[in-house]
Design a protein around this motif. Structure first.
Motif, PDB file in Angstrom:
ATOM      1  N   SER A 152       0.836  -1.104  -0.008  1.00 20.11           N
ATOM      2  CA  SER A 152       0.159   0.019   0.081  1.00 20.11           C
ATOM      3  C   SER A 152       0.941   1.136  -0.086  1.00 20.11           C
ATOM      4  N   GLN A 153       0.368   2.370  -0.186  1.00 19.11           N
ATOM      5  CA  GLN A 153       0.859   3.584  -0.093  1.00 19.11           C
ATOM      6  C   GLN A 153      -0.107   4.669   0.229  1.00 19.11           C
ATOM      7  N   TYR A 154       0.326   5.793   0.845  1.00 21.80           N
ATOM      8  CA  TYR A 154      -0.597   6.553   1.273  1.00 21.80           C
ATOM      9  C   TYR A 154       0.033   7.944   1.784  1.00 21.80           C
ATOM     10  N   VAL A 155      -0.814   8.906   2.040  1.00 21.93           N
ATOM     11  CA  VAL A 155      -0.317  10.163   2.566  1.00 21.93           C
ATOM     12  C   VAL A 155      -0.613  10.150   4.039  1.00 21.93           C
ATOM     13  N   LYS A 156       0.646  10.055   4.785  1.00 25.85           N
ATOM     14  CA  LYS A 156       0.569   9.828   6.275  1.00 25.85           C
ATOM     15  C   LYS A 156       0.629  11.179   6.974  1.00 25.85           C
ATOM     16  N   GLU A 157       1.226  12.376   6.443  1.00 21.30           N
ATOM     17  CA  GLU A 157       1.203  13.629   6.946  1.00 21.30           C
ATOM     18  C   GLU A 157       1.280  14.703   6.076  1.00 21.30           C
ATOM     19  N   LEU A 158       0.441  15.710   5.870  1.00 20.04           N
ATOM     20  CA  LEU A 158       0.419  16.751   5.016  1.00 20.04           C
ATOM     21  C   LEU A 158      -0.013  18.040   5.637  1.00 20.04           C
ATOM     22  N   SER A 159       1.004  19.183   5.592  1.00 17.77           N
ATOM     23  CA  SER A 159       0.681  20.355   6.086  1.00 17.77           C
ATOM     24  C   SER A 159       1.263  21.215   4.948  1.00 17.77           C
ATOM     25  N   PHE A 160       0.443  22.277   4.848  1.00 20.08           N
ATOM     26  CA  PHE A 160       0.358  23.452   3.784  1.00 20.08           C
ATOM     27  C   PHE A 160       0.345  24.714   4.474  1.00 20.08           C
ATOM     28  N   ARG A 161       1.194  25.554   4.716  1.00 26.32           N
ATOM     29  CA  ARG A 161       1.007  26.818   5.216  1.00 26.32           C
ATOM     30  C   ARG A 161       1.331  27.896   4.481  1.00 26.32           C
TER      31      ARG A 161
END
Length: 176
Positions: free
Chosen positions: A23-32
């Protein structure tokens, strides 16, 4: 590892070494987006882009039958001294190595796994910056091979300097 099929065109032999992406996935995403209101005027001056890439891994499962690999990408765009935006992305994959020699697992974790994850992480970064009001951030492809060998060399030098003993395989992370 030979991704080719058997000579008769069938699947590769069951005992051939191969890598499975479970599997593959977004684990953490932060956009400031600190300059959101001024994003439309951000096109007049080319921003300075600072980027960092780190690869981390950890065994998964009761018998460590899989490895989770994190591709961590941090980007900060500045215009003069003002931060326009920053993005922190951890894009992960769960991998399983079948019939792979123990000596070959570490290079696969640090070279092949991030290479497989990178196009998806690149696309997410392009989309999030576009949605933030900026042109899509298109990162050039990364060759993880020289980065891995450089990190391995540094690790060996640190280990030799610390106690003179040969280094052990990495279990944590590597920054590039």
């Amino acid at each position: 590892m030979n991704p080719q099929n058997a000579p008769d065109g069938g699947p590769p032999p069951a005992d051939s070494p191969h890598l499975r992406v479970l599997s593959q996935y977004v684990k953490e995403l932060s956009f400031r987006n600190t300059m959101a209101a001024a994003a439309a005027q951000a096109y007049d001056v080319q921003p300075t882009i600072d980027m960092g890439v780190e690869v981390k891994s950890r065994p998964m499962g009761e018998r460590n039958e899989a490895v989770e690999v994190d591709l961590c990408i941090n980007v900060q765009a500045r215009r003069q001294d003002a931060i326009m935006f920053s993005v922190d992305l951890v894009y992960s994959g769960l991998f399983q190595f079948m019939n792979v020699r123990a000596d070959d697992v570490e290079p696969l974790i640090w070279i092949e796994c991030p290479r497989l994850l990178f196009p998806f992480a690149r696309q997410i970064l392009a989309e999030i910056t576009r949605e933030g009001g900026y042109p899509p951030l298109l990162i050039n492809p990364i060759d993880f091979t020289p980065l891995y060998w450089s990190e391995l060399r540094e690790r060996q030098e640190r280990a030799a300097g610390a106690d003179g003993a040969p280094p052990q395989a990495a279990a944590g992370g590597a920054s590039f």
